[in-house]
Design a protein around this motif. Structure first.
Motif, PDB file in Angstrom:
ATOM      1  N   VAL A   1      48.122  29.954  43.235  1.00 15.98           N
ATOM      2  CA  VAL A   1      47.706  31.411  43.375  1.00 15.98           C
ATOM      3  C   VAL A   1      46.222  31.525  43.934  1.00 15.98           C
ATOM      4  CG1 VAL A   1      47.502  33.441  42.150  1.00 15.98           C
ATOM      5  CG2 VAL A   1      49.330  31.730  41.558  1.00 15.98           C
ATOM      6  N   GLN A   2      46.278  32.245  44.930  1.00 12.76           N
ATOM      7  CA  GLN A   2      44.994  32.961  45.585  1.00 12.76           C
ATOM      8  C   GLN A   2      44.520  34.308  44.855  1.00 12.76           C
ATOM      9  OE1 GLN A   2      47.619  31.784  47.845  1.00 12.76           O
ATOM     10  NE2 GLN A   2      47.288  29.822  46.932  1.00 12.76           N
ATOM     11  N   LEU A   3      43.195  34.470  44.913  1.00  9.23           N
ATOM     12  CA  LEU A   3      42.627  35.805  44.737  1.00  9.23           C
ATOM     13  C   LEU A   3      41.578  36.175  45.677  1.00  9.23           C
ATOM     14  CD1 LEU A   3      41.795  35.558  40.917  1.00  9.23           C
ATOM     15  CD2 LEU A   3      43.875  36.188  42.024  1.00  9.23           C
ATOM     16  N   GLN A   4      41.796  37.260  46.150  1.00  9.93           N
ATOM     17  CA  GLN A   4      40.946  37.857  47.331  1.00  9.93           C
ATOM     18  C   GLN A   4      40.263  39.305  46.842  1.00  9.93           C
ATOM     19  OE1 GLN A   4      40.536  36.723  50.449  1.00  9.93           O
ATOM     20  NE2 GLN A   4      38.896  37.992  50.522  1.00  9.93           N
ATOM     21  N   ALA A   5      39.051  38.866  46.574  1.00 12.97           N
ATOM     22  CA  ALA A   5      38.155  39.992  46.329  1.00 12.97           C
ATOM     23  C   ALA A   5      37.268  40.772  47.464  1.00 12.97           C
ATOM     24  CB  ALA A   5      37.068  39.759  45.342  1.00 12.97           C
ATOM     25  N   SER A   6      37.358  42.092  47.233  1.00 14.31           N
ATOM     26  CA  SER A   6      36.512  42.997  48.168  1.00 14.31           C
ATOM     27  C   SER A   6      35.911  44.180  47.383  1.00 14.31           C
ATOM     28  CB  SER A   6      37.660  43.368  48.924  1.00 14.31           C
ATOM     29  OG  SER A   6      38.647  44.244  48.646  1.00 14.31           O
ATOM     30  N   MET A  33      43.561  39.653  33.413  1.00  8.99           N
ATOM     31  CA  MET A  33      42.785  39.582  34.633  1.00  8.99           C
ATOM     32  C   MET A  33      41.327  39.895  34.263  1.00  8.99           C
ATOM     33  SD  MET A  33      45.464  41.222  37.072  1.00  8.99           S
ATOM     34  CE  MET A  33      44.902  40.550  38.601  1.00  8.99           C
ATOM     35  N   ALA A  34      40.329  39.694  34.950  1.00  3.83           N
ATOM     36  CA  ALA A  34      38.988  39.860  34.514  1.00  3.83           C
ATOM     37  C   ALA A  34      37.909  39.792  35.758  1.00  3.83           C
ATOM     38  CB  ALA A  34      38.502  38.723  33.442  1.00  3.83           C
ATOM     39  N   TYR A  92      30.106  39.274  42.094  1.00  2.00           N
ATOM     40  CA  TYR A  92      31.039  39.537  41.178  1.00  2.00           C
ATOM     41  C   TYR A  92      32.500  38.515  41.589  1.00  2.00           C
ATOM     42  CZ  TYR A  92      28.379  43.201  39.115  1.00  2.00           C
ATOM     43  OH  TYR A  92      27.556  43.852  38.364  1.00  2.00           O
ATOM     44  N   TYR A  93      32.825  37.907  40.528  1.00  2.00           N
ATOM     45  CA  TYR A  93      34.207  37.060  40.641  1.00  2.00           C
ATOM     46  C   TYR A  93      35.235  37.659  39.900  1.00  2.00           C
ATOM     47  CZ  TYR A  93      30.514  33.602  42.294  1.00  2.00           C
ATOM     48  OH  TYR A  93      29.749  33.168  42.924  1.00  2.00           O
ATOM     49  N   CYS A  94      36.424  37.742  40.267  1.00  2.00           N
ATOM     50  CA  CYS A  94      37.542  38.019  39.796  1.00  2.00           C
ATOM     51  C   CYS A  94      38.428  36.613  39.405  1.00  2.00           C
ATOM     52  CB  CYS A  94      38.518  38.797  40.450  1.00  2.00           C
ATOM     53  SG  CYS A  94      39.172  38.130  42.129  1.00  2.00           S
ATOM     54  N   GLY A 114      34.209  35.792  45.348  1.00  2.00           N
ATOM     55  CA  GLY A 114      33.226  36.311  45.025  1.00  2.00           C
ATOM     56  C   GLY A 114      32.650  37.395  46.056  1.00  2.00           C
ATOM     57  N   THR A 115      32.118  38.460  45.631  1.00  2.00           N
ATOM     58  CA  THR A 115      31.747  39.404  46.338  1.00  2.00           C
ATOM     59  C   THR A 115      30.287  40.091  45.814  1.00  2.00           C
ATOM     60  OG1 THR A 115      32.342  41.566  47.264  1.00  2.00           O
ATOM     61  CG2 THR A 115      33.040  41.353  45.061  1.00  2.00           C
ATOM     62  N   GLN A 116      29.442  40.247  46.786  1.00  3.93           N
ATOM     63  CA  GLN A 116      28.159  40.574  46.515  1.00  3.93           C
ATOM     64  C   GLN A 116      27.723  42.007  46.163  1.00  3.93           C
ATOM     65  OE1 GLN A 116      25.285  38.491  46.301  1.00  3.93           O
ATOM     66  NE2 GLN A 116      24.118  40.037  45.249  1.00  3.93           N
TER      67      GLN A 116
END
Length: 121
Positions: A1-6, A33-34, A92-94, A114-116
């Motif tokens: 499972v992959q997570l893509q943050a934006s 989820m966090a 920030y990481y989900c 991670g997203t800055q």
């Protein structure tokens, strides 16, 4: 499972940002989820979490300013950040945990890339 943050970026103090994180892959179900964050020189800390039923918890430092939500149909978690402060600056990481399809159902716990978020005037 992959997570893509934006959704990260540069914002002035008092401003707002909305982060999104979409999960994809052989997902059977997602439980919690966090959002976590890590500032330079600091350990990663929990910012907010939400259960599959929508119950949310927040770090004391963001209560009243941040709101976590999720769209179960889209396997997506959001973090609405208002009244941002310079001390909110971090990557920030989900994170999501649940069960995925395979030879049999198995548990997973996945992290986004991670997203800055930078809060500065």
């Amino acid at each position: 499972v992959q997570l893509q943050a934006s959704g990260g970026g540069l914002v002035q103090p008092g401003g707002s940002l909305r982060l999104s994180c979409a999960a994809s892959g052989n997902i059977f179900s997602i439980n919690g989820m966090a959002w976590y964050r890590q500032a330079p020189g600091n350990q990663r800390e929990l910012v907010a979490s939400i259960t599959s039923g929508g119950s949310a918890n927040y770090a004391d430092s963001v209560k009243g300013r941040f709101t976590i939500s999720r769209d179960n149909a889209k396997n997506t978690v959001y973090l609405q950040m208002n009244s941002l402060k310079p001390e909110d600056t971090a990557v920030y990481y989900c994170n999501a945990d649940g069960r995925s399809y395979g030879w049999s159902l198995k548990t997973f716990s996945s992290w986004g890339q991670g997203t800055q978020v930078t809060v500065s005037s």
